[in-house]
Structure formats: structure tokens, C-alpha cells
Design a protein around this motif. Sequence first.
Motif: not given
Length: 522
Positions: A37-39, A43-46, A50-51, A499-503
Motif C-alpha cells: 500500500e505504501v509503495w 508510485v501514484l504520487w510520483i 511527472l505526468y 493524488f493529493c491523498y497519496c501525497c
Amino acid sequence: MQNVPLDYCISFATVQSEISLAVCRKLSMYCDLPKVEVWLYFVLWISGVLYSMYNVYLSGIYFDGSIHGVFTSGWSFINRKKDVSDFEWAMWVPFLYASAPWVCAHLVVAEIVRYAFKELLCLWYLMISTLYLLLHVGSVATLFMLMEPCLMYLLLQFRSRILIYAAGVFLLAFHNIDSRMNFLSIPYEYQYMLMISAAWIYMRGQSYCLDKLATVNTGPSVSDFVMMLGYCFYFPMLFLGPLVLYQEFEAGVLKPYAPWTLKRVKTFLLNVVRYSWWMLFLELFLHFIYVGALQMDVWYVTRLGAWAHYGMGYSMGVMFQMKYVITYGLSCTVARAEQIQTPNHPKCIGRIHLYSDMWRHFDQGLYFFLRKYIYIPMLGERPSFAVRLLASFTCFTFVYAWHRIHMFVLVWSVLNYLGVTIEAFSKAIASTTHYHKYEKYLFSTPQNIRRFHALIATPLFMMSALSNFYFFAGMSVGNQFVRRLFEGSLQENSTLFLFCYCCSQVSIEVKNWEQRKEKKQM
């Protein structure tokens, strides 16, 4: 293996969960999540960062840059235009190159003086800065810069804290007069650099006087006056900061001479290379990401897609952060070589999701100043929650005035104060026994509690980003980002929230890792 009753397993798991949660709260940490889950969050945030920045790059390809002075010829081997629209960076880069020989002379002679004539060290600090000012801006401007610390030292002799604060308020208002340096008859570029320097000198003068009021009164003396001027005009931090509180500066100056060992030389050179590399990186960045140019064409910004919008916002943050990582990093490298304890350079904006952490870790010198001279003195012995809010409000009022009174600074300051206040209310509620009971009942495990906290922190993180866009680019661009958020489709805003949640989760994970590292070093 012997069978264990199911109710015993549940009971044991519950106790273990409660112990884990209690330990995490005690250490101000969140419990670990499954590695997969952490990974996934990382991955989603980075990937999202980048995108989105790739979309900014694509937008720059079609951007004509019709505004004069936005682009210049870039590095020949890249064959791309370079964005030179950021006024601060356009001023700072030539200054960094031009002042490098002066910084080297400052450091070499300072070490000789520290070894042979230690009592003259602050006199040398004053002499080299005064010489630089005389050669570049003339005698009138140099005397003008000396006036304020001289006035503060004179007022210090009355030994009145109220007088020092009152003088600080008056001088803060004076610093907001745009025309105050017009009489100097020097180019605007030099006026701009002097205005920045005057803002830092103002804070150093306040720090010196307030720290001296906490010591035994020994009366005026030449050595104390030279110490103050040497502190206020310390050349590596004279123009671009950061702020080192007087107590830290004095402790560094009074340390005995330490020979330059191979390790000390290696540390110094590696840090110079480190921040020089980031300077080259930022220059390269400006050949591909035209975020400064986009800020100057709001019409074009309104036509960007959602991902380009997100990338533009993040790129503005990267640009702003890197400028201060480089300038603060180089200045602090020299100061640390002289055994002066300095604040850390700004932490990466992509790994901080809380307002309070951003204020603690972006400009630590400013944070230490606010905490020591404004926030803590206002609290008293038994501060109530209302008093804490008032002290916080006073800090942000100071921040607003110190950054110059403009509408975009006001919006940024107000939103930041609201964000910090909401955080404070949330923490106050979360510290109650009743809340702990409801939280444990609703979420059952520390892992779920962490997910919930990241979830409710995400809207504040988005608000933090929006407030910073006002500060980075002004009212028009800031309003456009707010308008985009409120007019965006459900799909766009849901994607942004994800994505902000991932951050938020990445920020929590990095913070946990740092706290574990600090604990091991204790």
C-alpha cells in the motif's frame, strides 16, 4: 500446534492494536501500513507529478511567449529557449556569481582573524560588507543601510522591551514605503537587492536587541556595537538570507579557532558542489518547464487542460523552493564552515502536506524568529486556546507586513492562518478522551486511523497549495486556480483529490522515517 480460542485471538489483537496506537501517539508518529500500500502511494504520487509536469512541458511547446523579455537563448547544446521571466532568479543568479570571490575572501580572512586576532572578527565582518556596499552602491546608500541598526542600538540603551517592539513596528511600516530608496540614485536592480538586505537587517537588529535585553545590562560599549553591526552585516547572509538568530551567531563567533581537518574541508566542498548542482538543475529546468512565462499570460493559462494546470501549480512550487534551497544552502555552507549553527534549507514541497510542517521546515530562520520573539512571549505562563490563536494571528500579521503589504500577500497570509487554525482545532479535538473512544470504535485499527487522518488532511493540503499559488504568481493566477477547482468536473476533482491523498500518505511515511532515524541517533 495447540488451538487457541477465537475470542482470545481477538482480545490479543485488540490489546496489541491499542498498544501500537498508544506508542505511535507518544512518538507523534503514525503506525505502519502494508508495504504494498505504501509503495502504491509513492508510485501514484510520483507518477502524477511527472505526468502533470510533462503536460506543462507540452504546453510550453505551443506557448509563443509574446510578452517581451520572457525568453532568451538557452544553452547551445540543448537548442531550446530559456525562461527568464522570474524576476527574483534573474537578479539573484548574477549576484551569486559576482559575490562568489567576496565570499571566498570573507571566509579566508575570517579564519585568519579568528586564529590570530579573534576579538576583531566582527570588525572584519563589518569591514568587508561595508567595502562591498561602498564599491557597488556608493557612500550614501551604505550610510542609509547603517542607519537602522545604529538606531536600534541607541534604543537598546533604554532597556525597554516595549520600546524595542514599538520601534520594530515603526520600522516595519517604513519598510513598506516603496519610494524610500528612490533618493539613492542607483539602478533599480541595486535598489531591489538593498530592499531585500534591509528586510534581513531589520530582523537581525530585532533579534540582537531582544536577546540582549535578556542578559545583564553592561551598558554601551564599542565591542558590543561592533558585534551588532558584524551580525547585521554578515556578508554570506547579507542579501539573500536566511536568518540566524543572534544567540546562535554569538555562540559561533565566540567559539575557539578549530583547525581545518580533511573531514571539514570535504564537508564544505561537498556542500558547495551539492548546491551548485541544484543551481545547474534549476537552470536546466527553465529550458523545459516555462512556468514563469505561463504566469505572465493568464489568458493562456485559462486554456490549459486539467493535468497541465496541476503541473503548473507544482512547478511553481518547485521553482520557488529551489531558489531558496540554493541561496540558503550556499549561505549556510559558509556560515557552518565558520562554526555558526544555521537553519536547514527548505524541505521538498512534495513531501509535506500540513500547514504547520510547511511553516516549520520551509524557512526555519523565519519560523524560529516568530516563535521566539512573537509567539512564545504572547503566550504567558498558562496560555488558553484563544491566546494561542491570538499569538498565531499576530505572527501571520507580522509575516504579511514583512513580505510587503500587497493583496496577494494578504490572501496568502489569511489562508495560511485559517489553515493553521483549522489544524489547531483538529488537534485539540483529537486530544480529547471522547474523541479517542469514537475513533477507536469507528476505525478499530491504527492503520485505519492513519488512513482517515490522511483523508481529512487532504482538503487542507489542497487549500495550502492554492494559497501558495497566490504568493507565487499573484492575484490573477491564484484566482484562476481557484476558479479551475470550483468549475472542474467531478472526474477531474476526484482525480486531483486521489493524488493529493497519496501525497498525504507519502508525507506521513517520510515523517515517520525521519522520526525513527532521529530516535536511533539519540
